[in-house]
Every structure is written in structure tokens, then in C-alpha cells.
Motif scaffolding. Structure first.
Motif, short mmCIF file in Angstrom:
data_model
loop_
_atom_site.label_atom_id
_atom_site.label_comp_id
_atom_site.label_asym_id
_atom_site.label_seq_id
_atom_site.Cartn_x
_atom_site.Cartn_y
_atom_site.Cartn_z
N PRO A 510 1.73 -10.63 11.53
CA PRO A 510 0.47 -10.09 10.98
C PRO A 510 0.58 -9.92 9.47
N ARG A 511 -0.48 -10.26 8.79
CA ARG A 511 -0.48 -10.16 7.33
C ARG A 511 -0.56 -8.70 6.92
N GLU A 512 0.35 -8.30 6.07
CA GLU A 512 0.39 -6.93 5.60
C GLU A 512 0.09 -6.92 4.11
N SER A 513 -0.31 -5.77 3.65
CA SER A 513 -0.52 -5.65 2.20
C SER A 513 0.83 -5.76 1.50
N MET A 514 0.90 -6.61 0.50
CA MET A 514 2.16 -6.90 -0.17
C MET A 514 2.20 -6.21 -1.53
N PRO A 515 3.39 -5.85 -1.98
CA PRO A 515 3.49 -5.31 -3.34
C PRO A 515 3.11 -6.37 -4.34
N GLY A 516 2.72 -5.95 -5.53
CA GLY A 516 2.25 -6.92 -6.49
C GLY A 516 2.88 -6.73 -7.85
N ILE A 517 2.03 -6.85 -8.89
CA ILE A 517 2.51 -6.78 -10.26
C ILE A 517 3.22 -5.47 -10.54
N ARG A 518 2.78 -4.39 -9.89
CA ARG A 518 3.41 -3.09 -10.10
C ARG A 518 4.91 -3.13 -9.82
N SER A 519 5.32 -3.99 -8.87
CA SER A 519 6.73 -4.02 -8.48
C SER A 519 7.59 -4.80 -9.46
N VAL A 520 6.99 -5.53 -10.42
CA VAL A 520 7.79 -6.33 -11.34
C VAL A 520 7.63 -5.92 -12.81
N LEU A 521 6.51 -5.28 -13.13
CA LEU A 521 6.25 -4.94 -14.54
C LEU A 521 6.20 -3.43 -14.71
N LYS A 662 -7.33 -5.70 -11.85
CA LYS A 662 -7.74 -7.09 -11.79
C LYS A 662 -7.03 -7.83 -10.66
N GLU A 663 -5.79 -7.46 -10.43
CA GLU A 663 -5.05 -8.06 -9.32
C GLU A 663 -5.72 -7.71 -7.99
N ARG A 664 -6.14 -6.44 -7.83
CA ARG A 664 -6.80 -6.03 -6.60
C ARG A 664 -8.13 -6.77 -6.42
N GLU A 665 -8.88 -6.92 -7.50
CA GLU A 665 -10.16 -7.61 -7.42
C GLU A 665 -9.99 -9.05 -6.96
N GLU A 666 -8.97 -9.73 -7.50
CA GLU A 666 -8.76 -11.12 -7.12
C GLU A 666 -8.29 -11.24 -5.67
#
Length: 670
Positions: A510-521, A662-666
Motif C-alpha cells: 500500500p502506498r504510504e505518505s513518504m518523507p520529502g524535502i524536509r528529510s534532506v534539507l 510547494k512540494e505538498r501542492e505538487e
């Protein structure tokens, strides 16, 4: 012998001893079994005409090639004989060869000459010429107005050469090969221009350049370059030079291909007394670029940076849903990345990729196909075009291979062998099975011991020489000698078993919400309005936060500067934004990422994307899934509207919050 017949001949020659049913071949060629029988009859007539041995075993149900390597070579050589083909061309093939005739000629060709050459009527030639005109109209090329003298083309020299190569490639789709398949256009060109006389010297020249420059090139690209260089040599010998500039942004950024092209043409000039212009060097450099005939470094320019990262992100997403680390299979990843660049080349040149196994692969692996399609936007956003079903099937093939490599023995069919006539017969059958199939023989037994064996062994199928009382779905009856029909039936059963095992082992999660830019920057790694005097100081200032955190040492900064000096401005991957980086082994201790905005834009020497106002500095080790989040950041910064809004933000905390929003919007839009 038309193209379909030659493809059938190639299939038979490549699988000596393998029996092909007419129904199986009809499904592969998408024609009727009657058509397949006609193809077979054409091949048999050809064998008889050429006084070749009857090396085909033909029965009511199918056909097999029974000859050896020598017979295969003789048959292939005879099949590509020019005279044979000129009398047996399909209308499409004849139109293409007429066009080749016009392209290689610098003089007029009249109807009488063409009808004599191809042994057809003047009316047929006139019909063929209408097809030639349609083809030429796509490239805005027309005939010389003095039609009373015959037909004469006046394309530019570059158009002429590119069209010759395009026609030859059309026999294979986008994948180039000199010898794997009968290519009548290629053979025609060889005979008309005596190209093979040039091959020994040109082949050695390319081998010398590979060694001198420590280059890496696939066999297909090597053969393509060999043919292309022979065409260049012939045209230059005839005084036909490219005069218009062919400078392209991609090749402009890669200085190595210019040096390599110049050296190759210098050697050719000395050998064949040719006059070589700067435009010729530019032309060859562009061809070398697209053939990937240069340094083994996996990232050569801005587009390669994005493709490499996009592919890694794509495979990590696939891996996450399958729960298999496919991205760790370096061999498969590198081969797929190289193949994606071939697809990119095909799209750039307008040559569609043809995949004979597309529909078969999609029907056999629908779950994998849907999974690829779901994550395909990750690749398409980088390449800038929509992948075709044939393109996707290429990715699917690599995915299937990677999965099978991962599970290895886990998906091999597990077999119990049963025979009531004696253990010797059973062992003989087991040996035959092991020779013909990649399976695991769990036990060899007699019928009366089978119940105990079934309790003690995990198995998928019982192969027996007698009728058993077990449920029919558990066993299959075969001859102790394992006849051809048994082999074909078992092939299908084993393929189904493997497919079912992969489905059980590899179910998309099942697709889960993944970490994003916050986890790298991190906020402290964002620097705003940093003063820099040149590109070197930009790299040094962008690397500062990573150096302070211990993510890198000073050797990594030196490596980034050296990479820029060697390869040019490929760091600048979109207008106003650079991605500074070096290799994982150049001083990376752990993952690090920074983002700086310059107080004043700085030129990096990029012809289109200068000057640079933002710079990302990346330090990453192999097989780090966070690369997909770096790609997200790169994509956001490649959006001009987002970049303009970022220019007005004065606080780095606010800037990070803006990027996350912006990441969330995309992600919602996707």
C-alpha cells in the motif's frame, strides 16, 4: 524475401534445434498461420534456388533449424546477397532502396535505369516514387526541378547522411545491429559503395580511440559508428563536405567529444587524403555524443544528472512497493540507464523504438506494467516526452530480470520425478529434465513411495511417466524419453509456476505518505544572499555547510572544482540553478545537502542557462534513497514561477516552509 520472412529466418537461425509451432509464430508476428506457412515456403524455395542443404525440419505443425554454425553462416550470407533481394523486395522495401539509390547518387537517376536495376516495370517505379516523395516531404526535401533528366535530390550534406542512417536503422527500429538480423538496406549500401573495404582500418581506429581515451561503448553503438564513419569517409572522398554549423547545446557542453571527433577526423584525413572542416568535426562530435562514445563517468551533463537521479528515484519507488531493493542491482540499473539514453536518442531523431515482445510482456506481467505506469511521470518529467508502450516494455523487461535475479532459486519450479518402471528410468528422466530446464529436482521416487515424499518435500509439480491418482493440477505425464511435445508443454507449465511465485513474493505494498524535502534539507544549510565572485567561489560557499557538519572533507570540494574544469558547465541543469556535486568516493562521509542564493548572479559559462543565482550542493553515497527527494527539490527550482517567488523570500525558515508547501501542492496534483 520480405522483412517478415527475413525476421522468421533470423529467429530460426538464432535458435538451432528449437521447434516452433505455426500458431506460436503467428502470434509473435501478428499474422495468420497461413502467412507463416507462406514465409516458410519462401525460405524453402530460397534454399533450393541457392543449392543449400535442407537445414530446416518442417512438419505439419511447425518448423526448426537443424543446421550448425557453418550452415547458419552460409544461409545468412546468401540471404543478404544483393541480387537475391532486388528480385524479392516488398513495395515498402523497394521504395526505401530507391530512396537510398537517390541519396547515394550525386547525379540524375531516370525511370529506365531504376526499372532495369530493380527488375520491375516503369509503372511500378512511378508508384514507388510517389511513396519516396511522401517520405521526403516530411523533411522538406524535393526533387531537382529538371525532371526531364530524371530524379536528383538536393538535400544538405547533413540531411543526406542522416537520412541514409535513418533508412538503415528503420530495419531494426531504434536498436542498431549489423549482424543480428538481415538488413537489406545495409547490404545494398555496402555493395554500392564498397564500404567493407574501409571497415578494417576504421574498426582499428575506433578500438585505438577506446583504449587511448579509456572509453566505454556498447557493441551496437560501436557498429553504428563504424558504419557512420565509413559513410563520412566516402562522402569526403567525393568532395561532399558539411558546411553548415551543427553546434548543439548538449555537445557544446562536452569538450571531450570535440577532441575525440577532431582526432578521428585527423587520422582519417591523413589516411585517405581528406580535407576536414570545423563543421565536419562538429557533426561527428554530435554523433559521438549520442552514441555515448566517451568517458565512463556516469554523469556527463545536466540532462544526465537529472536522468540518473530520476531513474534512481523511479527504481526506489518501485522497490518500495515491491519491498525488493532493485536499485541495488548495479548491473541492471546501469544497463537500464544506458538503454533509456538510447530511447532518448531515438526520440530525438524521430526513429520509433520497435519491440517485438511488447504485447507479450505486458500480458504476462500486467501488475509490473501498471506499477511502472504509475511511477512513469518521474522519468517523463525529466525526458520531456511521453513513453510509448514499446518504451515501457523495455523498462518492463529489465524489471522482470531484476526481480528474477533477486529471488534466484526462490522462483525456480520445485519438481518431484516419478517412474514405476525403475529408479534408473526415473533418474534418466530427471537428468533430461535438468538438461532442458532451469528447475530444482527435489526427489526421484517410485509411485508407491510418493505419498511419503509429498509429505516431506515442498514441491510445485510432479512429473510422472504414469497416470497418478493425485489431483490433476499437481502432476503431468510425460514420456520417459522426454519427447519434443513434452518439452513444449513443460516450458509453459514452468513459466506459469515462475509467474505465480513472483506474484506471491512480489505484491505491491500500500502506498504510504513518504518523507520529502524536509528529510534532506536542513534550515541551517540554507544560505541567502551569499556574495560570490566566480563559479569556483560559488561551489566553495555552497559546500561550506557540508564541510562544517562533517558530511564531506576538503577533497570533495577539490573534486567538484576538478569535475567542472574537466566537463564544463553541466552543473547548470536549468536556467539560473546549478547542482554542484562529485562522486561518492571523492570525500563523502555521509549524506549532505545545502542550498544557497547568490547576492549577485554569477556566470558559469553555460550557453543557455547563465547566469546562476541559486546553487544546490549535494554529497551522497551509493544506494541512498534520499536522492529522490533531492530530485523533488531540483524540479521545484526548475519552475520559473517558483524561482521568482523564492527570490523575494528573505528568511531561510520561511524559504524552507515555502518549499515544503510547494512540494505538498505538487504531490496533491499528482
Amino acid at each position: 524475401m520480405n522483412r517478415q520472412t527475413s525476421k522468421l529466418l533470423t529467429i530460426l537461425l538464432n535458435s538451432p534445434g528449437q521447434y516452433f509451432h505455426y500458431e506460436e509464430l503467428a502470434a509473435r508476428f501478428h499474422v495468420s498461420t497461413r502467412s507463416i506457412r507462406n514465409y516458410v515456403q519462401s525460405i524453402l524455395e530460397f534454399l533450393e534456388d541457392q543449392n543449400l542443404q535442407p537445414v530446416l525440419s518442417v512438419s505439419e505443425g511447425g518448423i526448426a533449424f537443424t543446421g550448425g554454425a557453418e550452415e547458419s553462416s552460409l544461409l545468412l550470407q546468401a540471404a543478404v546477397d544483393n541480387d537475391f533481394y532486388l528480385y524479392r523486395l516488398s513495395p515498402e522495401e523497394r521504395s526505401h532502396i530507391i530512396l537510398l539509390t537517390l541519396l547515394i547518387s550525386d547525379d540524375f537517376c531516370n525511370i529506365f535505369e531504376l526499372s532495369e536495376k530493380f527488375n520491375v516495370s516503369r509503372t511500378t517505379i512511378l508508384k514507388d516514387m510517389e511513396q519516396v516523395k511522401v517520405f521526403l516531404s516530411r523533411y522538406n526535401i524535393s526533387f531537382d526541378p529538371a525532371m526531364n533528366r530524371g530524379y536528383l535530390l538536393r538535400p544538405t550534406e547533413r540531411q543526406r547522411r542522416d537520412m541514409i542512417m535513418r533508412i538503415i536503422q528503420s530495419a531494426m527500429g531504434a536498436v542498431f545491429s549489423l549482424h543480428r538480423e538481415v538488413n537489406i538496406y545495409e547490404r545494398f549500401l555496402y555493395d554500392e559503395w564498397d564500404l567493407e573495404n574501409y571497415f578494417p582500418f576504421l574498426k582499428q581506429l575506433l578500438l585505438d580511440m577506446e583504449q587511448q581515451y579509456e572509453l566505454d561503448v556498447s557493441d551496437a553503438c560501436f557498429e553504428e559508428l563504424l558504419l557512420m564513419l565509413s559513410i563520412i569517409t566516402v562522402r569526403l572522398e567525393r568532395g561532399a563536405c558539411i558546411r553548415e554549423s551543427t553546434l548543439e547545446e548538449k555537445t557544446f557542453q562536452n569538450l571531450l567529444v570535440y577532441e575525440l571527433a577532431g582526432n578521428i577526423l585527423e587520422v582519417l584525413g591523413r589516411r585517405y587524403h581528406l580535407a576536414v572542416s570545423e563543421a565536419e568535426i562538429q557533426y561527428l562530435a554530435s554523433k559521438l555524443y549520442y552514441c555515448r562514445f566517451y568517458s565512463r563517468a556516469p554523469i556527463e551533463n545536466a540532462q544526465d544528472v537529472k536522468l540518473h537521479m530520476a531513474l534512481t528515484s523511479f527504481l526506489m519507488k518501485i522497490s518500495g512497493e515491491m519491498d525488493i531493493p532493485l536499485y541495488e542491482d548495479n548491473k541492471i540499473v546501469n544497463q537500464l540507464e544506458s538503454h533509456l539514453r538510447d530511447i532518448d536518442k531515438a526520440h530525438a531523431e524521430g526513429v520509433p523504438l520497435e519491440n517485438d515482445y511488447t504485447e507479450q510482456m505486458i500480458s504476462e506481467y500486467p501488475e509490473y506494467f501498471q506499477l511502472i505506469c504509475h511511477h512513469l511521470p518521474t522519468l517523463e518529467a525529466t525526458t520531456g516526452y511521453t513513453y510509448t508502450r514499446d518504451d515501457i516494455a523495455v523498462i518492463l523487461i529489465y524489471l522482470v530480470v531484476a526481480v528474477e535475479r533477486h529471488f534466484k532459486n526462490d522462483i525456480l519450479p520445485k519438481v518431484i520425478v516419478v517412474c514405476h518402471t525403475g529408479i534408473g528410468t526415473a533418474n534418466f528422466l530427471a537428468e533430461r529434465l535438468s538438461t532442458n530446464f532451469n528447475i530444482r529436482i527435489m526427489a526421484v521416487t517410485s509411485n508407491h513411495k510418493l505419498p511419503d515424499i509429498m509429505k516431506n518435500y515442498d514441491f510445485d509439480l510432479i512429473i510422472s511417466t504414469i497416470t497418478l491418482s493425485e489431483p490433476e493440477e499437481l502432476w503431468v505425464k510425460v514420456s520417459p524419453m522426454l519427447e519434443d511435445e513434452d518439452i513444449l508443454r513443460l516450458q509453459k507449465l514452468f513459466m506459469d509456476i515462475k509467474k505465480d511465485k513472483k506474484r506471491m513474493n512480489v505484491q505491491p505494498r500500500p502506498r504510504e505518505s513518504m518523507p520529502g524535502i524536509r528529510s534532506v534539507l536542513r534550515e541551517e544549510n540554507i544560505l541567502l544572499d551569499t556574495p560570490c565572485g566566480d563559479w569556483k567561489s560559488v561551489i566553495q560557499r555552497a559546500a561550506g555547510p557540508l564541510l562544517m557538519s562533517g558530511s564531506i572533507d576538503t577533497s570533495y570540494i577539490d573534486a567538484m572544482i576538478q569535475s567542472f574544469e574537466t566537463n564544463g558547465s553541466y552543473f547548470v541543469y536549468c536556467p539560473g540553478v546549478a547542482l554542484a556535486h562529485a562522486g561518492p568516493g571523492d570525500g563523502v562521509h555521509f549524506f549532505g545537502l545545502s542550498l544557497i542564493r547568490l547576492k549577485k548572479p554569477v556566470p558559469f559559462g553555460h550557453r543557455l542557462h547563465d547566469p546562476v543565482s541559486w546553487c544546490i550542493c549535494l554529497a551522497i553515497q551509493e544506494k541512498d534513497e534520499r536522492i529522490q527527494y533531492v530530485l523533488r527539490l531540483m524540479d521545484l527550482l526548475s519552475n520559473p514561477r517558483i524561482l521568482r517567488e523564492m527570490d523575494g523570500i528573505r528568511d531561510r525558515k520561511e524559504l524552507l516552509a515555502y518549499l515544503l508547501e510547494k512540494e505538498r501542492e505538487e504531490s496533491y496534483e499528482q
